[in-house]
Enzyme design. Structure first.
Site, PDB file in Angstrom:
ATOM      1  N   ASP A  31      39.252  83.476  72.297  1.00 21.56           N
ATOM      2  CA  ASP A  31      37.855  83.422  71.890  1.00 21.56           C
ATOM      3  C   ASP A  31      37.214  82.520  72.931  1.00 21.56           C
ATOM      4  O   ASP A  31      37.357  81.294  72.871  1.00 21.56           O
ATOM      5  CB  ASP A  31      37.692  82.827  70.496  1.00 21.56           C
ATOM      6  CG  ASP A  31      36.248  82.942  70.037  1.00 21.56           C
ATOM      7  OD1 ASP A  31      35.353  82.589  70.832  1.00 21.56           O
ATOM      8  OD2 ASP A  31      35.997  83.393  68.907  1.00 21.56           O
ATOM      9  N   HIS A  32      36.525  83.115  73.896  1.00 22.15           N
ATOM     10  CA  HIS A  32      36.162  82.303  75.067  1.00 22.15           C
ATOM     11  C   HIS A  32      35.170  81.185  74.714  1.00 22.15           C
ATOM     12  O   HIS A  32      35.047  80.224  75.453  1.00 22.15           O
ATOM     13  CB  HIS A  32      35.683  83.180  76.230  1.00 22.15           C
ATOM     14  CG  HIS A  32      34.263  83.653  76.099  1.00 22.15           C
ATOM     15  ND1 HIS A  32      33.930  84.707  75.317  1.00 22.15           N
ATOM     16  CD2 HIS A  32      33.110  83.214  76.654  1.00 22.15           C
ATOM     17  CE1 HIS A  32      32.623  84.898  75.388  1.00 22.15           C
ATOM     18  NE2 HIS A  32      32.097  84.004  76.196  1.00 22.15           N
ATOM     19  N   HIS A  34      33.016  84.212  67.722  1.00 17.97           N
ATOM     20  CA  HIS A  34      32.419  83.026  68.351  1.00 17.97           C
ATOM     21  C   HIS A  34      31.678  82.123  67.355  1.00 17.97           C
ATOM     22  O   HIS A  34      31.865  80.905  67.344  1.00 17.97           O
ATOM     23  CB  HIS A  34      31.441  83.435  69.448  1.00 17.97           C
ATOM     24  CG  HIS A  34      32.016  84.402  70.442  1.00 17.97           C
ATOM     25  ND1 HIS A  34      33.324  84.339  70.856  1.00 17.97           N
ATOM     26  CD2 HIS A  34      31.462  85.433  71.120  1.00 17.97           C
ATOM     27  CE1 HIS A  34      33.539  85.303  71.744  1.00 17.97           C
ATOM     28  NE2 HIS A  34      32.431  85.986  71.913  1.00 17.97           N
TER      29      HIS A  34
HETATM   30  C1  BG6 Z   1      31.084  88.348  74.371  1.00 16.69           C
HETATM   31  C2  BG6 Z   1      30.298  89.441  73.706  1.00 16.69           C
HETATM   32  O1  BG6 Z   1      32.231  88.058  73.614  1.00 16.69           O
HETATM   33  O2  BG6 Z   1      30.289  87.187  74.474  1.00 16.69           O
HETATM   34  C3  BG6 Z   1      29.019  89.721  74.490  1.00 16.69           C
HETATM   35  O3  BG6 Z   1      31.080  90.609  73.628  1.00 16.69           O
HETATM   36  C4  BG6 Z   1      28.238  88.464  74.714  1.00 16.69           C
HETATM   37  O4  BG6 Z   1      28.237  90.702  73.832  1.00 16.69           O
HETATM   38  C5  BG6 Z   1      29.129  87.358  75.273  1.00 16.69           C
HETATM   39  O5  BG6 Z   1      27.203  88.757  75.626  1.00 16.69           O
HETATM   40  C6  BG6 Z   1      28.407  86.051  75.328  1.00 16.69           C
HETATM   41  O6  BG6 Z   1      29.212  85.129  75.990  1.00 16.69           O
HETATM   42  P1  BG6 Z   1      28.581  84.028  76.945  1.00 16.69           P
HETATM   43  O7  BG6 Z   1      29.730  83.172  77.347  1.00 16.69           O
HETATM   44  O8  BG6 Z   1      27.944  84.772  78.072  1.00 16.69           O
HETATM   45  O9  BG6 Z   1      27.584  83.329  76.091  1.00 16.69           O
END
Ligand code: BG6
Length: 513
Positions: free
Chosen positions: A201-202, A264
């Site tokens: 989960d980044h 997230h």
């Molecule tokens: C991803 C989603 O996990 O997270 C995307 O699939 C989203 O739809 C993205 O745009 C947002 O990540 P960050 O790090 O760019 O805020």
């Protein structure tokens, strides 16, 4: 070493919280020609190498279906790193980094490919002396997860040799509902034990997300106030100006709730609301997080109608530029019912959070990009300065996850002068100015953690399943014939009015980003 009486161990001084370079290993990336590999994974590995955080023996094998030579693959990656890396590419470093990278063309369903991968791994392990450690990264579409895992197991590539380890990183989405997540967990567990499984989960790799625990548990002043007696409500917003970015194939079947909330936003909620863990081990932290997801009040169909708002963007403009409606995007059905915005009112049923509403909203094509958590404290008592009109603002603690990472606290101050005029002011901490260096990208931290065997910032099996259990009830209410309506909002606005009403009903309003 024995600790003498009276000697206090300082974890920072004693190096417990500093990190060492992980053991050597081979990173095998399935989906090596895809977007994620180009935009995130290889730039992250390059940045780690540039910062001296990687073992020199590290090797990378990219696997994908398209035919190409090692050199072609390396050249493509060099371009990607030039484009997406946070540090400029130094030729000398790139050349030594590129030597560690090779490419294998394979169909993910082809047993022969795994045989060849096994031989290649052995050869690389001997040449580069990696000790036989393997990190498999599934950067592929989710329908490819099962065949890859099953083939890895059939070819015995999941079994490390004596003294070595084999781990797997699984990208999102981890299932599309509880049943599919359980099934995927079952398939993963047949190939890798839970302690070797790293579900990405980044958001957990983002610097400010990690700082939530430090803010809460390394400072003495917040925790005594962090409960229903002092907190009025909490808001979590993840706003994006971006639209689909060519991802209709995935997004049409997902929507904002599955794409962002299930993973997230619930992860951020856990960090901001969990109890202090007994120690900093991965499972101690994850034990506390899962209690939160378990305590999230499950929504009935009636509650979905009143406490969840879904919407889709129509034509509009962002920063003066016209943007087309979601339904006019490439590969989106003209009558698509996929939500690109969702706002929710949640409740955590535990002692700390009883009666504290949590409001969440996430959306694409909003006027601004930004992710933040704001904790709104109760107002000062209606005596003294707050007596006449109850006009004083609340204290609000804002944790800015991105951009301009930082923390601010809004409080009341006397306006200089002879009267007693009071206004809100902001105490502001900015990562950029306080520490003067760029934060590593989320993927850098997460790759390094997986190589080091630290699963703290990865979702555990029970967390993922509990989160789906919560989400599934909303999705199923939306599938009913009398499902609550899908609102529209013009691109470039903050969602439909119904999202504002969700808070207005409770006498509250969304914080302006
Ligand atoms: C991803 C989603 O996990 O997270 C995307 O699939 C989203 O739809 C993205 O745009 C947002 O990540 P960050 O790090 O760019 O805020």
């Amino acid at each position: 070493m024995e600790q003498s009486a009276g000697e206090v161990r300082n974890p920072l001084r004693d190096g417990i919280l500093t990190r060492s370079v992980p053991e050597a290993c081979t990173v095998v990336i399935f989906g090596a020609t895809g977007d994620l590999t180009h935009r995130k994974l290889i730039p992250a590995l390059y940045n780690l190498a540039a910062d001296g955080e990687l073992p020199p023996e590290l090797a990378v094998i990219g696997i994908a279906r398209r035919p190409k030579t090692d050199d072609e693959f390396r050249n493509e990656l060099q371009e990607a790193v030039q484009k997406f890396s946070r540090q400029t590419v130094r030729d000398e470093l790139w050349n030594s980094f590129a030597k560690a990278i090779s490419y294998q063309k394979s169909e993910f369903h082809d047993a022969d490919g795994y045989q060849r991968l096994g031989e290649r791994l052995q050869q690389i392990e001997e040449e580069r002396e990696t000790g036989g450690n393997r990190l498999f990264y599934l950067a592929v579409a989710p329908d490819q997860f099962p065949p890859i895992l099953q083939h890895l197991a059939a070819a015995n590539l999941n079994k490390p040799r004596e003294g070595a380890w084999a781990r797997v990183i699984v990208e999102k989405p981890f299932g599309t509902d509880l049943a599919s997540a359980r099934e995927l967990n079952r398939i993963v567990s047949e190939a890798f034990p839970e302690e070797s499984t790293y579900r990405i989960d980044h958001f957990l790799g983002k610097e400010t997300a990690q700082n939530i625990l430090v803010l809460r548990f390394a400072n003495a002043i917040f925790e005594p106030l962090w409960n229903t007696r002092y907190i009025d409500h909490v808001q979590i917003t993840a706003a994006e100006t971006l639209g689909l970015e060519g991802r209709a194939g995935y997004y049409e079947g997902a929507g904002a709730l599955r794409d962002m909330v299930q993973n997230h936003l619930l992860q951020l909620l856990c960090l901001v609301s969990m109890e202090p863990p007994t120690d900093l081990r991965a499972d101690s932290i994850r034990d506390e997080k899962v209690k939160i997801v378990r305590s999230l009040r499950r929504l009935t169909a009636e509650a979905v109608a009143t406490d969840v708002v879904r919407a889709q963007y129509s034509d509009g403009a962002i920063a003066g530029k016209p943007v087309v409606a979601y339904r006019a995007e490439e590969n989106v059905k003209r009558d698509s019912k996929t939500e690109t915005f969702v706002a929710l009112r949640l409740q955590i049923d535990d002692w700390r959070w009883a009666d504290v509403p949590i409001y969440m909203r996430v959306g694409k094509r909003l006027p601004k990009s930004g992710t933040e958590i704001s904790v709104h404290f109760q107002k000062a008592p209606s005596v003294l300065f707050n007596k006449e009109s109850d006009a004083l603002d609340q204290n609000v603690l804002v944790i800015r996850i991105q951009p301009d990472e930082g923390i601010s606290l809004r409080m009341q101050a006397k306006v200089p002068g002879t009267s007693f005029r009071i206004e809100s002011v902001k105490m502001d901490f900015h990562y950029g100015t306080s520490f003067g260096k760029a934060s590593p990208e989320a993927y850098e931290r997460l790759l390094l953690d997986a190589m080091s065997g630290d699963a703290t910032l990865f979702a555990r099996r029970d967390e993922v399943e509990q989160a789906w259990d919560f989400i599934d009830r909303i999705e199923s209410a939306w599938r009913e014939p009398e499902a609550p309506q899908l609102y529209e909002y013009p691109a470039g606005t903050w969602g439909p009015e119904a999202a504002d009403e969700l808070l207005a009903r409770d006498g509250r309003a969304w914080r302006r980003l």
